[in-house]
Design a protein around this motif. Structure first.
Motif: not given
Length: 453
Positions: A161-187
């Motif tokens: 649908a979007k080409g191979w580069r979007w695989v990495f953009w999606v991974l970066a977006i998901i990784g960014g969201a999880l990184a923010l949650l980690c900053l808030a909740l991880l101890r």
């Protein structure tokens, strides 16, 4: 250990999500490789395979310093730093201007992506009591095997649908969201670091320089660093248990990526599956993994509790790590059975559902291997679980990076029947390992004490 349940669940859940995303990245990009090679004008088949497997090679390098650093300075900052690294190199992969740049960025993406897989078992050991770890370890162990299964399915549709580069953009977006949650909740969960920080606060508050943490080993930072950095290597080399279990998991992990690298060609050649449909063939392994999770995770804690009851044979009610290997004694047989069934039915073009059943049987055994071995290493090595897991991950990642490169040639020479039978016979030869370790592992474990390193 005294945290409220919601905080334990949040920390284990986030680590499990990270452990799912980073292996997902290992195979999600695979359907886009033909587009990459065409865009950059390269037709080297070996290089095309290596662009995918180099990520797993990064998994082999990262644990050797990520695990000891977490045992020296704590797990929390390792998670935060590697989350950022994973996002940065995912973006660089998406912006790659050559195959060489993409390969290099994939390697470092794998190095940083190894952190949750390496240190996650240690985090679970930090917050959940031994007799209650089965379910948490089941979810954690499922992530690195289910991620690569789902990756090609999702990646196939995304690339189309979007080409191979979007695989990495999606991974970066998901990784960014999880990184923010980690900053808030991880101890921070590592006991040694928590106690040392508490001791430092008390020394400052009381002006008593003699206050020390219960886990203080009376070593300076340089000595601690040198011991920590060599610990995974020494555990791998000098512990026969870790060496044997790492070899076993390495073979199974390598088989997984070998099958991934050949599923597309096998089902297209033998059954004429289209490019979009062939990605669904990876789900056979996933179904087997889920069945394995349901069965093995429920047995792990039950067996540990039953075997730990006070009896004549076990008067102290000791919870021996070797009890974690008991389900593997019988479930490991599903590995060769699944490979034999898959290989010969696809060779003779039996209805496509039958080889998929073979992969599901293999997936059941694969999850059992991962879950039982990881549970054993965590229980046996305690506060040094991250180093023991790192030693294991290094071996399995090398197998995962190298074995797929031989897959196409092996099937060309031997065919699908005898090619998978060769893999099955090797898996059959490894079946005695958990049986022998369950019988004699306690003696070997007590001769090797990681705390002395």
């Amino acid at each position: 250990m005294n945290w409220p349940t919601w905080l334990k669940a949040a920390n284990v859940g986030l680590i499990s999500c990270l452990t799912f995303i980073t292996p997902l990245a290992s195979s999600m990009f695979a359907p886009g490789v033909p587009q990459v090679m065409k865009e950059f004008g390269n037709n080297d088949d070996l290089l095309a395979d290596f662009v995918v497997s180099v990520y797993v090679l990064g998994f082999a390098f990262g644990p050797m310093f990520l695990a000891p650093m977490s045992e020296l300075f704590g797990r929390l900052w390792i998670y935060h730093a590697t989350n950022v690294g994973f996002i940065v190199f995912s973006v660089l992969c998406a912006e790659s201007s050559s195959v060489g740049m993409l390969t290099a960025c994939r390697f470092f993406q794998g190095v940083f992506g190894a952190a949750p897989i390496t240190n996650g078992g240690g985090t679970i050991a930090d917050v959940i009591a031994q007799e209650k770890r089965g379910a948490a370890l089941g979810i954690f162990a499922l992530a690195p095997v289910l991620g690569p299964v789902i990756g090609p399915v999702a990646g196939g549709f995304l690339v189309a649908a979007k080409g191979w580069r979007w695989v990495f953009w999606v991974l970066a977006i998901i990784g960014g969201a999880l990184a923010l949650l980690c900053l808030a909740l991880l101890r921070e969960t590592y006991a040694s670091v928590i106690l040392e920080r508490k001791a430092a606060r008390l020394r400052k508050q009381t002006n008593n320089s003699g206050l020390r943490s219960q886990m203080d080993r009376n070593l300076n930072v340089k000595q601690l660093f040198l011991r920590a950095i060599v610990r995974p290597s020494r555990i791998l080399v000098f512990s026969p248990i870790v060496s044997a279990l790492s070899l076993y998991m390495g073979v199974v992990y390598g088989y997984q990526y070998l099958l991934f690298s050949t599923f597309t060609k096998a089902f297209q050649d033998q059954y004429g599956f289209s490019t979009s449909i062939v990605g669904l063939t990876f789900l056979g392994l996933g179904v087997g993994n889920l069945i394995g999770l349901a069965v093995i995770s429920s047995l792990l804690d039950k067996i540990l509790k039953d075997r730990s009851k006070v009896t004549e044979a076990n008067p102290d009610g000791e919870r021996k790590p070797e009890y974690r290997l008991i389900p593997l004694e019988w479930s490991s047989l599903s590995l060769p059975v699944g490979l034999f069934l898959y290989g010969w039915t696809i060779q003779y073009q039996v209805h496509w559902i039958v080889p998929l059943i073979g992969t599901a049987i293999y997936g059941f055994g694969q999850l059992a291997v991962f879950l039982c071995i990881m549970s054993y290493l965590i229980d046996a090595f305690g506060m040094y679980a991250a180093s023991a897991l790192a030693a294991n991950i290094v071996v399995r990642s090398i197998f995962g990076a190298v074995l797929p490169l031989a897959g196409a040639r092996m099937y060309t020479v031997l065919g699908y029947g005898w090619g998978n039978s060769l893999l099955g016979f090797i898996a059959l030869a490894l079946v005695p390992i958990p049986i022998l370790l369950n019988r004699h592992g306690e003696t070997l474990r007590k001769r090797f004490d990681a705390s002395r390193i």
